[in-house]
Design a protein around this motif. Structure first.
Motif, PDB file in Angstrom:
ATOM      1  N   ILE A  75      20.624  87.269  78.680  1.00 33.65           N
ATOM      2  CA  ILE A  75      19.644  87.189  79.771  1.00 33.65           C
ATOM      3  C   ILE A  75      18.700  86.011  79.565  1.00 33.65           C
ATOM      4  N   SER A  76      18.231  85.818  78.318  1.00 30.22           N
ATOM      5  CA  SER A  76      17.300  84.711  78.077  1.00 30.22           C
ATOM      6  C   SER A  76      17.978  83.355  78.230  1.00 30.22           C
ATOM      7  N   ALA A  77      19.182  83.209  77.660  1.00 28.50           N
ATOM      8  CA  ALA A  77      19.843  81.900  77.635  1.00 28.50           C
ATOM      9  C   ALA A  77      20.601  81.571  78.911  1.00 28.50           C
ATOM     10  N   ARG A  78      21.172  82.572  79.571  1.00 25.96           N
ATOM     11  CA  ARG A  78      22.054  82.281  80.710  1.00 25.96           C
ATOM     12  C   ARG A  78      21.474  82.644  82.067  1.00 25.96           C
ATOM     13  N   VAL A  79      20.357  83.365  82.062  1.00 27.38           N
ATOM     14  CA  VAL A  79      19.734  83.730  83.336  1.00 27.38           C
ATOM     15  C   VAL A  79      18.357  83.084  83.464  1.00 27.38           C
ATOM     16  N   VAL A  80      17.459  83.400  82.503  1.00 29.50           N
ATOM     17  CA  VAL A  80      16.064  82.951  82.633  1.00 29.50           C
ATOM     18  C   VAL A  80      15.926  81.443  82.412  1.00 29.50           C
TER      19      VAL A  80
END
Length: 197
Positions: A75-80
């Protein structure tokens, strides 16, 4: 309000990015994975004991821990990060030349990380583990110690010049939220944490 937060973030970054004698080697190690292997082994041992050495409980908790780490990282690396697209200090035009960077051992160029830094995956991963494991182990000393570990790793990322303080705070909030949700899931599946009333 946004301008105030950005200015505060830049100001705190400049203070926390100040280097000190021996700090480069220490903070590079703190930011790495291998330095923390003894902690990871200790947490797995404590998880085993907290699960009353019952394999079904251990397996559920280890799988949810793996999901926590994978979830916070993805979530942190690929979304946010690609969604927000906030440059790291090491890639910031505004701070060009004002960022203290660290040359990793055996390298000739300073470490600068990827282009985007909000939110910190290191902070998200550590906070997820801290909340998930800290709650399983009964909160209290375990939870606060692991949150202190998260802050130390977060500080190392600022020291290395690859994250702003708000990147760390955002990562901690994201990771803490995911860790708490998955702790609730394991609580429903395999029972109360150690020392729970």
């Amino acid at each position: 309000m946004e301008e105030f937060l950005i200015n505060l973030d830049f100001g705190l970054f400049k203070i926390l990015n100040t280097h000190w004698a021996g700090g480069d080697q220490i903070m590079w190690a703190v930011s790495g994975t291998w330095w923390w292997v003894p902690l990871y082994l200790l947490l797995l041992w404590e998880l085993w004991k907290a699960s009353n050495k019952e394999w079904d409980r251990v397996i559920v908790r280890v799988l949810l821990l793996a999901l926590c780490i994978t979830g916070t990282d993805m979530i942190s690396a690929r979304v946010v990060k690609p969604g927000v697209q906030r440059f790291r200090p090491s890639h910031s035009i505004e701070l060009k030349g004002d960022v203290n960077l660290v040359v990793p051992p055996g390298k000739t160029e300073p470490y600068i990380g990827g282009r985007f830094g909000f939110v910190s995956s290191h902070a998200a991963n550590c906070a997820g583990v801290a909340v998930f494991m800290g709650m399983i182990l009964g909160g209290g000393m375990w939870l606060w110690s692991l949150l202190g570990w998260t802050l130390l790793v977060g500080y190392s990322r600022i020291y290395l010049g690859v994250h702003f303080p708000l990147d760390i705070a955002g990562g901690m909030i994201l990771g803490g939220f995911i860790g708490y949700i998955l702790w609730r899931v394991q609580h429903k599946l395999v029972g109360k944490p150690v020392n729970a009333p």
